[in-house]
Design a protein around this motif. Structure first.
Motif, PDB file in Angstrom:
ATOM      1  N   ARG A   1      -6.622   1.266  -6.268  1.00  0.00           N
ATOM      2  CA  ARG A   1      -7.205   2.180  -5.251  1.00  0.00           C
ATOM      3  C   ARG A   1      -6.935   3.620  -5.511  1.00  0.00           C
ATOM      4  NH1 ARG A   1      -7.414  -1.016   0.573  1.00  0.00           N
ATOM      5  NH2 ARG A   1      -8.351  -3.107   0.035  1.00  0.00           N
ATOM      6  N   PHE A   2      -6.323   3.823  -6.920  1.00  0.00           N
ATOM      7  CA  PHE A   2      -5.890   5.633  -6.760  1.00  0.00           C
ATOM      8  C   PHE A   2      -7.465   6.291  -6.833  1.00  0.00           C
ATOM      9  CE2 PHE A   2      -2.347   2.910  -8.501  1.00  0.00           C
ATOM     10  CZ  PHE A   2      -1.740   3.233  -7.815  1.00  0.00           C
ATOM     11  N   SER A   3      -6.879   7.367  -7.045  1.00  0.00           N
ATOM     12  CA  SER A   3      -8.683   8.433  -6.905  1.00  0.00           C
ATOM     13  C   SER A   3      -7.711   9.694  -8.628  1.00  0.00           C
ATOM     14  CB  SER A   3      -8.849   9.181  -6.017  1.00  0.00           C
ATOM     15  OG  SER A   3      -7.841  10.238  -5.455  1.00  0.00           O
ATOM     16  N   GLY A   4      -8.232  10.383  -8.790  1.00  0.00           N
ATOM     17  CA  GLY A   4      -8.038  11.613  -9.707  1.00  0.00           C
ATOM     18  C   GLY A   4      -8.287  11.267 -10.869  1.00  0.00           C
ATOM     19  N   PHE A   5      -7.932  11.907 -12.141  1.00  0.00           N
ATOM     20  CA  PHE A   5      -7.779  11.344 -13.230  1.00  0.00           C
ATOM     21  C   PHE A   5      -6.132  11.314 -14.162  1.00  0.00           C
ATOM     22  CE2 PHE A   5     -10.286  16.111 -12.550  1.00  0.00           C
ATOM     23  CZ  PHE A   5     -11.282  15.220 -12.726  1.00  0.00           C
ATOM     24  N   VAL A   6      -6.202  11.059 -15.051  1.00  0.00           N
ATOM     25  CA  VAL A   6      -5.223  10.057 -15.548  1.00  0.00           C
ATOM     26  C   VAL A   6      -4.601  11.166 -15.944  1.00  0.00           C
ATOM     27  CG1 VAL A   6      -4.469   8.457 -17.007  1.00  0.00           C
ATOM     28  CG2 VAL A   6      -6.084   8.466 -15.929  1.00  0.00           C
ATOM     29  N   PRO A   7      -2.725  11.164 -15.126  1.00  0.00           N
ATOM     30  CA  PRO A   7      -2.215  12.674 -16.107  1.00  0.00           C
ATOM     31  C   PRO A   7      -1.860  12.462 -17.605  1.00  0.00           C
ATOM     32  CG  PRO A   7      -0.987  10.534 -14.431  1.00  0.00           C
ATOM     33  CD  PRO A   7      -2.034  10.108 -14.581  1.00  0.00           C
ATOM     34  N   PRO A   8      -2.679  14.009 -17.746  1.00  0.00           N
ATOM     35  CA  PRO A   8      -3.317  14.824 -19.098  1.00  0.00           C
ATOM     36  C   PRO A   8      -1.840  14.238 -19.776  1.00  0.00           C
ATOM     37  CG  PRO A   8      -2.545  16.231 -17.299  1.00  0.00           C
ATOM     38  CD  PRO A   8      -3.081  15.459 -17.091  1.00  0.00           C
TER      39      PRO A   8
ATOM     40  N   GLY B   1      -3.936   7.653  -3.406  1.00  0.00           N
ATOM     41  CA  GLY B   1      -3.816   8.748  -4.176  1.00  0.00           C
ATOM     42  C   GLY B   1      -4.002   8.943  -5.779  1.00  0.00           C
ATOM     43  N   VAL B   2      -3.454   9.720  -5.641  1.00  0.00           N
ATOM     44  CA  VAL B   2      -3.692   9.896  -7.149  1.00  0.00           C
ATOM     45  C   VAL B   2      -1.917   9.337  -7.687  1.00  0.00           C
ATOM     46  CG1 VAL B   2      -4.710  12.369  -6.821  1.00  0.00           C
ATOM     47  CG2 VAL B   2      -1.777  12.096  -6.873  1.00  0.00           C
ATOM     48  N   ILE B   3      -2.084   8.778  -9.320  1.00  0.00           N
ATOM     49  CA  ILE B   3      -1.815   9.278 -10.698  1.00  0.00           C
ATOM     50  C   ILE B   3      -0.044  10.717 -10.620  1.00  0.00           C
ATOM     51  CG2 ILE B   3      -0.056   7.867 -12.085  1.00  0.00           C
ATOM     52  CD1 ILE B   3      -2.691   6.405 -12.062  1.00  0.00           C
ATOM     53  N   PRO B   4       0.976  10.552  -9.859  1.00  0.00           N
ATOM     54  CA  PRO B   4       1.839  11.586 -10.527  1.00  0.00           C
ATOM     55  C   PRO B   4       1.425  11.858 -11.752  1.00  0.00           C
ATOM     56  CG  PRO B   4       3.168  10.000  -9.197  1.00  0.00           C
ATOM     57  CD  PRO B   4       1.906   9.736  -9.469  1.00  0.00           C
ATOM     58  N   SER B   5       1.503  13.484 -12.269  1.00  0.00           N
ATOM     59  CA  SER B   5       1.668  13.786 -13.138  1.00  0.00           C
ATOM     60  C   SER B   5       3.547  13.467 -13.660  1.00  0.00           C
ATOM     61  CB  SER B   5       1.387  15.272 -13.430  1.00  0.00           C
ATOM     62  OG  SER B   5       2.327  16.401 -12.387  1.00  0.00           O
ATOM     63  N   SER B   6       4.387  13.413 -13.018  1.00  0.00           N
ATOM     64  CA  SER B   6       5.698  13.282 -13.470  1.00  0.00           C
ATOM     65  C   SER B   6       6.156  11.699 -13.371  1.00  0.00           C
ATOM     66  CB  SER B   6       6.147  13.765 -11.843  1.00  0.00           C
ATOM     67  OG  SER B   6       6.327  12.019 -10.626  1.00  0.00           O
ATOM     68  N   ILE B   7       4.631  11.283 -13.582  1.00  0.00           N
ATOM     69  CA  ILE B   7       5.249  10.019 -13.826  1.00  0.00           C
ATOM     70  C   ILE B   7       5.193  10.134 -15.351  1.00  0.00           C
ATOM     71  CG2 ILE B   7       2.719   8.973 -14.677  1.00  0.00           C
ATOM     72  CD1 ILE B   7       3.893   6.775 -13.264  1.00  0.00           C
ATOM     73  N   SER B   8       4.936  10.533 -15.701  1.00  0.00           N
ATOM     74  CA  SER B   8       5.361  11.094 -17.679  1.00  0.00           C
ATOM     75  C   SER B   8       6.991  11.420 -17.825  1.00  0.00           C
ATOM     76  CB  SER B   8       3.877  12.204 -17.913  1.00  0.00           C
ATOM     77  OG  SER B   8       2.916  11.844 -17.952  1.00  0.00           O
ATOM     78  N   ASN B   9       7.097  11.683 -17.061  1.00  0.00           N
ATOM     79  CA  ASN B   9       8.349  12.119 -16.907  1.00  0.00           C
ATOM     80  C   ASN B   9       9.731  10.388 -17.347  1.00  0.00           C
ATOM     81  OD1 ASN B   9       8.629  14.613 -16.718  1.00  0.00           O
ATOM     82  ND2 ASN B   9       8.732  14.849 -14.345  1.00  0.00           N
ATOM     83  N   LEU B  10       9.111   9.195 -16.683  1.00  0.00           N
ATOM     84  CA  LEU B  10       9.984   8.217 -17.039  1.00  0.00           C
ATOM     85  C   LEU B  10       9.773   7.505 -19.127  1.00  0.00           C
ATOM     86  CD1 LEU B  10       8.229   6.701 -13.889  1.00  0.00           C
ATOM     87  CD2 LEU B  10      10.481   7.846 -14.084  1.00  0.00           C
ATOM     88  N   THR B  11      10.732   8.279 -19.360  1.00  0.00           N
ATOM     89  CA  THR B  11      10.568   8.800 -20.548  1.00  0.00           C
ATOM     90  C   THR B  11      10.567   7.385 -21.973  1.00  0.00           C
ATOM     91  OG1 THR B  11      12.504  10.322 -20.651  1.00  0.00           O
ATOM     92  CG2 THR B  11      10.092  11.313 -21.060  1.00  0.00           C
ATOM     93  N   THR B  12      11.553   6.384 -20.935  1.00  0.00           N
ATOM     94  CA  THR B  12      12.363   5.253 -21.389  1.00  0.00           C
ATOM     95  C   THR B  12      11.422   4.133 -20.962  1.00  0.00           C
ATOM     96  OG1 THR B  12      13.367   4.749 -19.242  1.00  0.00           O
ATOM     97  CG2 THR B  12      14.603   5.569 -20.716  1.00  0.00           C
ATOM     98  N   LEU B  13      10.407   4.334 -20.030  1.00  0.00           N
ATOM     99  CA  LEU B  13       9.113   3.072 -19.762  1.00  0.00           C
ATOM    100  C   LEU B  13       8.311   2.977 -21.744  1.00  0.00           C
ATOM    101  CD1 LEU B  13       6.435   4.314 -16.976  1.00  0.00           C
ATOM    102  CD2 LEU B  13       8.149   1.970 -17.211  1.00  0.00           C
ATOM    103  N   THR B  14       8.217   1.218 -21.205  1.00  0.00           N
ATOM    104  CA  THR B  14       7.460   0.556 -22.885  1.00  0.00           C
ATOM    105  C   THR B  14       6.175   0.140 -21.913  1.00  0.00           C
ATOM    106  OG1 THR B  14       8.854  -1.405 -21.598  1.00  0.00           O
ATOM    107  CG2 THR B  14       9.912  -0.040 -23.563  1.00  0.00           C
TER     108      THR B  14
ATOM    109  N   HIS C   1       0.836  -0.927   0.427  1.00  0.00           N
ATOM    110  CA  HIS C   1       0.036  -0.100   0.204  1.00  0.00           C
ATOM    111  C   HIS C   1       1.153   1.069  -0.215  1.00  0.00           C
ATOM    112  CE1 HIS C   1       0.630  -0.850   3.942  1.00  0.00           C
ATOM    113  NE2 HIS C   1       0.930   0.523   5.291  1.00  0.00           N
ATOM    114  N   GLY C   2       0.305   2.029  -0.123  1.00  0.00           N
ATOM    115  CA  GLY C   2       0.493   3.689   0.139  1.00  0.00           C
ATOM    116  C   GLY C   2       0.736   4.218  -1.468  1.00  0.00           C
ATOM    117  N   ASN C   3       1.144   5.500  -1.625  1.00  0.00           N
ATOM    118  CA  ASN C   3       1.281   5.933  -2.846  1.00  0.00           C
ATOM    119  C   ASN C   3       2.370   6.045  -3.595  1.00  0.00           C
ATOM    120  OD1 ASN C   3      -0.817   7.368  -1.410  1.00  0.00           O
ATOM    121  ND2 ASN C   3      -0.178   9.358  -0.492  1.00  0.00           N
ATOM    122  N   ILE C   4       1.943   6.783  -4.747  1.00  0.00           N
ATOM    123  CA  ILE C   4       3.461   6.561  -5.374  1.00  0.00           C
ATOM    124  C   ILE C   4       4.156   8.153  -5.508  1.00  0.00           C
ATOM    125  CG2 ILE C   4       4.387   6.389  -7.856  1.00  0.00           C
ATOM    126  CD1 ILE C   4       1.704   5.394  -9.013  1.00  0.00           C
TER     127      ILE C   4
END
Length: 877
Positions: A199-206, A178-191, A152-155
């Motif tokens: 149990r996240f909440s809020g919106f998907v990072p735009p 918690g929310v999915i942090p928008s900074s996750i979009s900085n992990l630009t090598t992700l495949t 459990h916990g937050n990202i």
């Protein structure tokens, strides 16, 4: 030594190999404990023991003895205990996989010291706690996978600054919030990004479109949301993800219109899952742009409109799910272009018109389900019946198809299930149906078939369920039925069969359910109920017989008490059989009880249905004190009332004192059939007025009977609609919690009142919550409680005792169970609307509940057969 068929324990002599650097014994059938002598192999750099049957604990000092380890894979075994803290001493460790074991406890914080670690996989264990903050400092990580645990916990909000070379990041199937942090979009090598089932909440990072190398995105069942104002921007931005192959966003709180920009996603997209959301609007007309799609899943949403013609451009499509929506109009002929299609499911929509003949071009089709559209019509195209690829099932039930079944039906040599219930088919069943030799389910009920039952049915040796109820069949039952050695359920009720019941039916050892009622057949059927003896005269048994049979109405024989009397278990020994019955003794000192006796006698005198309690006889006389005595004698129900099963009093809840999902569905079908019969098939119609769990009684096979007609209303009209009401007997009638709101306002009793009570009963059966529970107060009642939770929280509000019987084996099973529950809850909600005019008609509720039960039955059987085949294959291996 990997990928052989080695078995037994790893020999302790392996410890003599002091200079051994690589040991690969993966993919075998090795058993026993982790080899203790392996600690002497101090030069070991690579240790691979994955995909075996090893057990016990991983040595706590593994990091102190095998200090040169660089790679270790122990996944897919049954290791238990904690992750050894000593792993932190392996300074050269670059890869560790402990996936799919039975490890528990926290992830050691000290693992954050492994600066060379690139691959960490702890998925599918029982790990708990949070991800230690130190692990986010492992900047060399390429693969970080901890999904399938109890973490459990937050990202962290700054996650985008942590893993500059990360390619796969898996947190799915945990309890993160918690929310999915928008900074996750900085992990630009992700495949690959797995965040599903949390149990996240809020919106998907735009700005997820910044992940231009992303191939797989799993966001299903994360509770994220979107609406017409915001939240859908991530779909538009992901047009930049040119290598995207998998996008799963099902089972969330997405609402509003599906954005048209979804058609701009990469043509490499193979899997698109949108179902189990509150999405509205139409399927975009340019959906055909996504030419790479292999699976398109749009089920259980609120989408409507036409299925676009461009869907025919998805020539790589293998599975198409459109079920439980509001799609309307014709099935587009272009669907015949999808020549790779194996599964086509579009039940429970508003589709209309004929089935396009060019569906016959889908030579790979295994499943075709167009049930519960109600307005699909015409005949079954011969081209469809020529699809010998159809193997799992063909379901066209509950539509408006008509005409005879073409003889080409015999071409379905590989079909396992054929469901044509609830249509307007007519004519005779073609003899060619005997060519469907692998059929296990044949459901043709609720049609207008006529003629005799074809003898060729006997050629279908493996048939397990045969349902021909509510047709116009006539003639004698063929003795070829006896050749169906695997037959488990046989339903022939409400036809015009005559003559003797073939004796060979008695030899069908697997047969557990048979209903041949409402025919003119001779001879007793299996487990046939005793005939109803009550006629115009009430007195059939003496007070003395009842007193002796109940030991003087001893409290030890008391089964229950009601408003107008008490029910006792009674042993009737007049014929020497010692048969148990239930005796309802009326308390004539209670005002209204004498009238209740008369009402119940009158109602039960006129009705006969397999799901109504059977009355055997009655007593109306004088007791030894000279007082009036009235009692009714019923068949004995050994499993008591439904009340005791959905609200068990035992402190220890087990599968033996609670109900499975399948049992609840069967009971629901029994109850709705009984009410449908009372309202629409009894002459004259009868309104029960007191549908509740304590009045639903369960036989030895757990089939249900509706009882207690003590406050029922017998109507003078031949037929009445849901909106019409009787012209007398106003006021409150029924039990608090189940009584229709309009009765409290003085309205006359109506069929709509029974429908309301049925709705509350259904919601109670599947949530396990009583409508008078203390939690329901102010504006919250059982109806609103279920309505608010429908969809995203369906599994949370379901009665937890259902899982005592069978936990879902995988996501598919879980989704099917959820789909079933959603359908039942929707029916319950439709029945229990505040206004009587808004409630579903009982005949429509019956059709829908039958369809839900039949669909679940087919899935459960298919799942069981698949599991059995898998286990059999493993045994052979």
């Amino acid at each position: 030594m990997s990928s052989n068929e080695l078995y037994g324990v790893i020999p302790p002599s392996i410890g003599r190999l002091r200079r051994l650097q690589t040991l690969d014994m993966g993919n075998n059938m090795l058993s026993g404990m982790f080899p203790a002598n392996l600690s002497f192999c101090t030069s070991l750099k690579t240790l691979i023991l994955h995909y075996n049957q090893l057990k016990g604990q991983i040595p706590v000092d593994i990091g102190n003895t095998l200090t040169h380890l660089q790679r270790i894979s122990l996944m897919n075994n049954t290791f238990t205990g904690l992750i050894p803290v000593s792993l932190a001493n392996l300074s050269s460790l670059s890869a560790v996989s402990l996936k799919e074991n039975w490890l528990h406890g926290p992830i050691p914080d000290s693992l954050g010291k492994l600066s060379s670690l690139q691959f960490l996989n702890f998925e599918s264990n029982g790990l708990s706690g949070i991800i230690p903050p130190s692990l986010y400092n492992l900047s060399s990580l390429v693969n970080f996978a901890v999904g399938g645990n109890k973490l459990h916990g937050n990202i962290p909000a700054d996650i985008g600054d942590k893993f500059p070379t990360i390619q796969e990041f898996s947190l799915g199937d945990n309890q993160f919030s918690g929310v999915i942090p928008s900074s996750i979009s900085n992990l630009t090598t992700l495949t690959g990004l797995w965040l599903s089932i949390n149990r996240f909440s809020g919106f998907v990072p735009p700005n997820l479109g910044r992940l231009q190398y992303l191939v797989r995105l799993f966001l299903h069942e994360t509770n994220v949301e979107a609406n017409d104002r915001e939240g859908w921007e991530f779909i538009t931005s992901m047009a930049n993800c040119s290598q995207l192959a998998t996008l799963l966003i099902a089972n969330n709180s997405f609402s509003g219109r599906l954005p048209n920009s979804i058609v701009n996603l990469s043509t490499t997209l193979e899997y698109l899952y949108l179902g189990y959301n509150n999405i509205t609007g139409y399927i975009p007309s340019d959906i055909g742009n996504l030419v790479g799609l292999s699976v398109l899943e749009i089920e259980h949403t609120f989408m409507s409109g036409l299925i676009p013609e461009s869907i025919g451009k998805l020539v790589n499509l293998v599975q198409l799910y459109l079920e439980n929506n509001s799609f309307s109009g014709l099935i587009p002929p272009s669907i015949g272009n999808l020549t790779q299609l194996e599964w086509l499911l579009a039940p429970n929509n508003n589709l209309q018109g004929p089935i396009p003949a060019n569906i016959g071009a889908l030579k790979s089709l295994q499943i075709l389900n167009m049930s519960m559209n109600y307005n699909l019509n015409g005949s079954i195209p011969k081209e469809v019946l020529g699809l010998n690829s159809l193997s799992s099932y063909l379901d066209l039930s509950y539509n408006s198809f008509s005409g005879p079944i073409p003889s080409e039906i015999g071409g379905l040599h590989n079909l396992n299930k054929l469901v044509l219930s609830g249509n307007h088919f007519s004519g005779e069943i073609p003899a060619s149906i005997g060519n469907c030799v692998v059929l296990e389910f044949l459901l043709l009920d609720r049609n207008s078939f006529e003629g005799s039952m074809p003898r060729s049915l006997g050629d279908i040796k493996g048939l397990r369920v045969l349902n021909l109820t509510m047709n116009k069949f006539s003639g004698e039952l063929p003795d070829t039925l006896g050749s169906m050695r695997g037959l488990e359920e046989l339903y022939l009720a409400q036809n015009n069969f005559s003559g003797p019941i073939p004796s060979v039916i008695q030899d069908l050892t697997m047969l557990s359910k048979m209903d041949v009622s409402f025919n003119n057949l001779q001879g007793r059927q299996k487990d046939q109920e005793p005939p109803m003896l009550i006629e115009e005269k009430y007195q059939r048994v003496s007070y003395n017989s009842l007193s002796v049979g109940t030991d003087g109405f001893l409290e030890a024989n008391l089964l229950g008490k009601g408003r107008y009397g008490a029910v006792y278990k009674c042993t009737m020994d007049d014929d020497g059989t010692g048969k148990s019955v239930a005796v309802k003794v009326f308390n004539l000192q209670q005002s209204g009880s004498s009238r209740s006796f008369d009402l119940e006698c009158e109602a039960l005198r006129m009705v006969r249905h397999r799901s109504l309690i059977k009355i055997i006889t009655c007593c109306s006389g004088i007791d030894p004190k000279g007082q009036d005595f009235k009692a009714l004698v019923f068949e004995f129900m050994p499993n008591g009332s439904l009340e005791g099963w959905i609200h068990p009093r035992s402190e220890e809840l087990t599968s033996s004192n609670t109900l499975s999902l399948g049992q609840r569905l069967d009971i629901a079908v029994n109850v709705v059939d009984a009410i449908d019969y009372l309202h629409n098939h009894s002459e004259p119609p009868i309104i029960h007025c007191d549908i509740k769990p304590s009045n639903i009684l369960l036989a030895g096979d757990m089939s249900a009977r509706v009882g207690d007609f003590g406050i029922s209303k017998i109507l003078g009209e031949k037929r009445i609609s849901n909106q019409n009401s009787s012209n007398s007997t106003v006021g409150l009638r029924g039990t608090i919690g189940y009584v229709a709101p309009e009765y409290g306002e003085g309205s006359a009793v109506s069929t709509g009142g029974d429908v309301y009570s049925l709705g509350i009963l259904l919601l109670e059966m599947f949530t396990g919550r009583s409508p008078t529970d203390d939690m329901f107060r102010d504006s919250l009642d059982l109806h609103k409680f279920v309505e608010d939770a429908l969809g995203k929280k369906t599994l949370e509000i379901a009665d937890s005792t259902i899982w005592l019987h069978a936990e879902p084996k995988d996501d598919t099973a879980s989704n099917r169970i959820k789909e079933c529950l959603v359908s039942i809850f929707r029916i319950g909600i439709s029945c229990s609307k505040q206004q009587s005019r808004d409630r579903i008609l009982i005949r429509d509720a019956a059709v829908e509940i039958h369809a839900v039960r039949d669909e679940y039955l087919m899935f459960s059987t298919y799942e069981y057969l698949t599991y059995s085949e898998t286990m059999d294959n493993q045994g052979r291996r």
